[in-house]
Design an enzyme around this catalytic site. Structure first.
Site, mmCIF file in Angstrom:
data_model
loop_
_atom_site.group_PDB
_atom_site.id
_atom_site.type_symbol
_atom_site.label_atom_id
_atom_site.label_comp_id
_atom_site.label_asym_id
_atom_site.label_seq_id
_atom_site.Cartn_x
_atom_site.Cartn_y
_atom_site.Cartn_z
ATOM 1 N N ARG A 18 3.047 50.803 12.006
ATOM 2 C CA ARG A 18 4.250 51.653 11.936
ATOM 3 C C ARG A 18 3.868 53.112 12.232
ATOM 4 O O ARG A 18 2.686 53.431 12.433
ATOM 5 C CB ARG A 18 4.910 51.551 10.565
ATOM 6 C CG ARG A 18 4.023 51.977 9.420
ATOM 7 C CD ARG A 18 4.796 51.986 8.100
ATOM 8 N NE ARG A 18 4.054 52.679 7.075
ATOM 9 C CZ ARG A 18 3.304 52.081 6.154
ATOM 10 N NH1 ARG A 18 3.226 50.768 6.139
ATOM 11 N NH2 ARG A 18 2.650 52.794 5.262
ATOM 12 N N TYR A 157 -5.966 64.174 -0.459
ATOM 13 C CA TYR A 157 -5.581 64.091 0.959
ATOM 14 C C TYR A 157 -6.256 65.205 1.764
ATOM 15 O O TYR A 157 -6.848 64.956 2.823
ATOM 16 C CB TYR A 157 -4.062 64.181 1.069
ATOM 17 C CG TYR A 157 -3.512 63.943 2.459
ATOM 18 C CD1 TYR A 157 -3.447 62.652 2.992
ATOM 19 C CD2 TYR A 157 -3.037 64.999 3.239
ATOM 20 C CE1 TYR A 157 -2.923 62.427 4.263
ATOM 21 C CE2 TYR A 157 -2.518 64.783 4.510
ATOM 22 C CZ TYR A 157 -2.461 63.495 5.020
ATOM 23 O OH TYR A 157 -1.949 63.276 6.279
ATOM 24 N N LYS A 161 -8.962 64.819 4.799
ATOM 25 C CA LYS A 161 -8.640 65.261 6.160
ATOM 26 C C LYS A 161 -9.521 66.427 6.606
ATOM 27 O O LYS A 161 -9.793 66.593 7.800
ATOM 28 C CB LYS A 161 -7.151 65.637 6.247
ATOM 29 C CG LYS A 161 -6.208 64.449 6.046
ATOM 30 C CD LYS A 161 -6.336 63.438 7.170
ATOM 31 C CE LYS A 161 -5.328 62.304 7.054
ATOM 32 N NZ LYS A 161 -5.434 61.332 8.154
#
Ligand code: NAP
Length: 252
Positions: A18, A157, A161
């Site tokens: 997706r 997160y 990243k």
């Protein structure tokens, strides 16, 4: 960019069930690539595979948890059997858990790091042997504006990243002599399932949009178009870097 073609290229896209991974997989297939599609949701993967076959390209849906060493090894084996080689690897699989640090369990911290950072390591380690020896290769990693700036509630997160930026630079240096480029794409907000908590909260949605100088969210199509360019022959001298595509968010 209309002239970009990827005929006879084999691409592997994680997080292809997706969102951005799916959009990038469809874009690469539209330019002529055959695509192996990796994620955990088999049903969704099969429907993306069908969309790719309708474009006249080969599609190989492979259920795979990118944080599992054995899953990644099994997927690499299937890809070797089906295609023999790999030219393009797009690491789009990712998750976000948003909460204050004192509410994070260790399991949640590991889940974010294992998916977003270790998953990229496992995929690269497994597939680089299939990329070597062709004088061409493209590794793209979905980084984030959170690789460059931050927001509260994003410790795991942002750590994952930002870690990817160092990974990208080091791997780019390792692979440059072989003609394999390694780069990041740092998108600002795009309306995918990952951002459902923001999309379902009108106040948060407004707050996010107000942070974007261009006053709108990005689209899957815009991210996929940049990915296609970075996979092209024309982008062969771009490596070890990260390209922001964020409507100006990080320019402020
Ligand atoms: P999304 O719609 O939530 O899609 C995430 C994809 O990752 C899904 O296909 C999911 O598939 C897969 N995935 C998650 N955990 C996985 C695992 N352990 N193993 C294999 N696949 C896994 O999110 P998205 O917006 O497309 O995000 C794609 C990438 O772009 C992520 O890395 C994200 O951090 C980055 N990004 C997104 C935005 C944005 O605004 N959307 C902005 C900056 C960066 P299954 O659930 O089927 O496994």
């Amino acid at each position: 960019m209309n002239g970009i073609h990827l005929h006879n290229r084999v691409a592997v896209v994680t997080g292809a069930s997706r969102g951005l991974g799916r959009a990038i997989a469809l874009k690469l297939a539209g330019a002529g690539a055959d695509v192996a599609l990796l994620a955990r949701d088999v049903q969704r993967l099969s429907s993306v595979a069908e969309e790719i076959r309708q474009r006249g390209r080969r599609a190989l849906p492979l259920p795979c948890d990118v944080s599992s060493e054995s899953d990644v090894a099994a997927a690499a084996g299937e890809i070797r059997k089906a295609f023999g080689v790999v030219h393009i690897l797009v690491n789009s699989a990712g998750i976000n858990i948003r909460k204050p640090i004192t509410d994070f369990t260790l399991e949640e911290w590991h889940r974010v790091l294992d998916t977003n950072l270790t998953g990229v390591f496992l995929m690269c380690r497994a597939l680089i042997p299939l990329m070597r020896g062709q004088g061409y290769g493209r590794i793209l990693n979905l980084t984030s504006i959170m690789s460059h700036v931050a927001l509260p509630g994003r410790t795991a997160y942002a750590a994952s990243k930002t870690g990817l930026l160092g990974f990208i630079r080091a791997l780019a240096l390792e692979l440059a002599p072989e003609g394999i480029t390694v780069n990041g794409i740092s998108p600002g907000p795009v309306a995918t399932e990952m951002n459902r908590p923001l999309l379902e909260n009108p106040e948060l949605h407004r707050e996010f949009t107000a942070r974007i100088p261009m006053a709108r969210w990005g689209t899957e199509e815009e991210i996929a178009a940049l990915a296609l360019y970075l996979c092209s022959d024309e982008a062969g001298w771009i490596t070890g870097t990260d390209i922001r595509i964020d409507g100006g968010w990080t320019a402020q």
